[in-house]
Write a protein that holds these residues in place. Structure first.
Motif, PDB file in Angstrom:
ATOM      1  N   GLN A   1      51.564  43.068  16.457  1.00  0.00           N
ATOM      2  CA  GLN A   1      52.320  44.187  17.000  1.00  0.00           C
ATOM      3  C   GLN A   1      51.368  45.339  17.303  1.00  0.00           C
ATOM      4  N   HIS A   2      51.667  46.042  18.352  1.00  0.00           N
ATOM      5  CA  HIS A   2      50.949  47.268  18.729  1.00  0.00           C
ATOM      6  C   HIS A   2      49.488  46.981  19.100  1.00  0.00           C
TER       7      HIS A   2
ATOM      8  N   SER B   1      54.754  41.960  20.069  1.00  0.00           N
ATOM      9  CA  SER B   1      55.596  43.075  20.512  1.00  0.00           C
ATOM     10  C   SER B   1      54.768  44.338  20.629  1.00  0.00           C
ATOM     11  N   ASP B   2      55.223  45.215  21.510  1.00  0.00           N
ATOM     12  CA  ASP B   2      54.619  46.535  21.706  1.00  0.00           C
ATOM     13  C   ASP B   2      53.152  46.425  22.121  1.00  0.00           C
TER      14      ASP B   2
ATOM     15  N   ASN C   1      47.904  43.743  13.430  1.00  0.00           N
ATOM     16  CA  ASN C   1      48.659  44.838  14.029  1.00  0.00           C
ATOM     17  C   ASN C   1      47.728  46.017  14.309  1.00  0.00           C
TER      18      ASN C   1
END
Length: 410
Positions: free
Chosen positions: A231-232, A254-255, A209
């Motif tokens: 994520q991110h 995601s993101d 992440n």
């Protein structure tokens, strides 16, 4: 003053070129002046580690990895922090170098400084690191810069393996590896301003992440970037040339923000989403397929895309199309070379009952609206909607021409 040259010269280093010229390389020379340890070869070819403060050679031997590791361990034993500067030359690495020291940096002489007597610092894989790593960055806030990693000829080798929290590389070059840079676990990883080529995977990420991949050049290889979950991530201002695929997934993500990347003659697809993804942005990207790129973006059957957007991108010379969304779909607008909405006028001539309109959209519209200008005299409707056109039809042939406004959207 340092000078940038064609990156094809990066790997032109001859064993034994150890001296650094003055003049144009004064900026580079200053790198070693603040080092905790300076690694170099003496005239006999022995690898030496000199204490940057005392000038005493504390470690030496014929194995570069062993000497470099001794210097790292000495810094770790002293509480961490510091710089290990490796002078120009090619160093054969037969065992993993583990930068386990918190807050430490390994730096070399930048490989793309132009000088007859300086071709930069290269860590060259030996057979001892087959199926392993050339350099591992495991210490908190540790990293590498100004170093070239060459795995050519060694099987299943990873160039740089980063499992440190806040691990980072800047202005490195990596080639000839199974995986160029492997990100694993933890969070906060930076890969910036680097040249990465001829690896099967340039970058792989496993469950990481908060990742920043910025201002890099990728060439050849199967994947430029492959994320197995995460994520991110910010993947921005990179350039990708002549490889098979820029981005793929092995787990849900995601993101992610992809912005300002440039792609030239990718031979497969630029982005392929094999797994579910949410909150994805693809912004301001330039794609020249060179007649080789199948699609810019592909989603596989069964994949769900939640809140995905493609905005203000430019596409040209694509082989098969721009989007191949077998699964979830992205919202799209403002993209050059992929028209998502269009409008105009059409006329049904006196005595006719229909007119065919070329809508100019990139695919079959999901919505077509038509409005007569004046009284059409009978019912009217839209028929035969395809990826290139649709028909406006009236029930009774008019005695005079009838004009219609139309608007179509994907």
């Amino acid at each position: 003053m340092t000078k940038y040259i064609n990156p094809s010269h990066i790997w032109d280093t001859r064993l034994g070129e150890l001296e650094i010229a003055s003049g144009d390389l004064s900026e580079t020379l200053s790198l070693g002046s603040h080092a905790s340890y300076i690694i170099f070869k003496d005239r006999s070819g022995k690898i030496c580690a000199k204490n940057g403060e005392t000038g005493v050679i504390e470690f030496s031997g014929m194995g570069a990895a062993t000497v470099i590791q001794d210097a790292i361990d000495a810094l770790a034993g002293g509480g961490g922090g510091g710089i290990i500067h490796i002078k120009a030359g090619t160093y054969l690495i037969e065992s993993e170098i583990n930068l386990s020291c918190p807050g430490c940096v390994i730096e070399g002489v930048e490989t793309w400084v132009e000088s007859p007597s300086n071709k930069g610092t290269i860590l060259k894989a030996g057979d001892g690191v087959a199926d392993g790593n050339i350099l591992r960055i495991s210490g908190f806030l540790s990293g590498a810069r100004y170093i070239a990693i060459d795995g050519t000829g060694v099987s299943n080798v990873t160039g740089i393996y980063i499992d440190a929290q806040d691990g980072h590389v800047n202005r490195v070059a990596v080639k000839g590896c199974k995986v160029g840079i492997w990100l694993w676990g933890s969070m906060n990883k930076w890969i910036t301003n680097s040249w990465i080529e001829w690896n099967s995977y340039h970058i792989r990420s496993q469950g990481v992440n908060w990742v920043w991949i910025l201002n890099n050049i990728f060439a050849a290889g199967t994947y430029a970037i492959h994320f197995n979950g995460g994520q991110h991530a910010w993947i921005m201002n990179n350039k990708f040339e002549s490889g098979s695929r820029f981005f793929g997934t092995g787990g849900s993500i995601s993101d992610f923000i992809f912005a300002g990347n440039q792609f030239y003659s990718v031979t497969d697809v630029v982005y392929r989403f094999d797994n579910n993804a949410s909150h994805i942005r693809l912004l301001n990207e330039i794609v020249d397929g060179g007649g080789q790129t199948e699609y810019y973006l592909q989603t596989l059957s069964g994949v769900t895309i939640t809140d995905g957007k493609v905005v203000n991108c430019s596409f040209r010379n694509m082989k098969s199309g721009v989007f191949n969304e077998l699964g979830g779909k992205f919202e799209k607008w403002g993209n050059y070379g992929y028209v998502t909405e269009n409008s105009g006028t059409a006329t049904i001539s006196a005595g006719s009952t229909s007119v065919t309109v070329s809508h100019g959209l990139a695919d079959t519209p999901s919505e077509v609206l038509v409005t007569p200008i004046g009284d059409p005299g009978s019912r009217f409707w839209v028929a035969n909607v395809t990826s290139t056109s649709f028909d406006i039809v009236v029930a009774t042939a008019p005695t005079a021409d009838i004009d219609f406004y139309w608007r179509a959207e994907l």
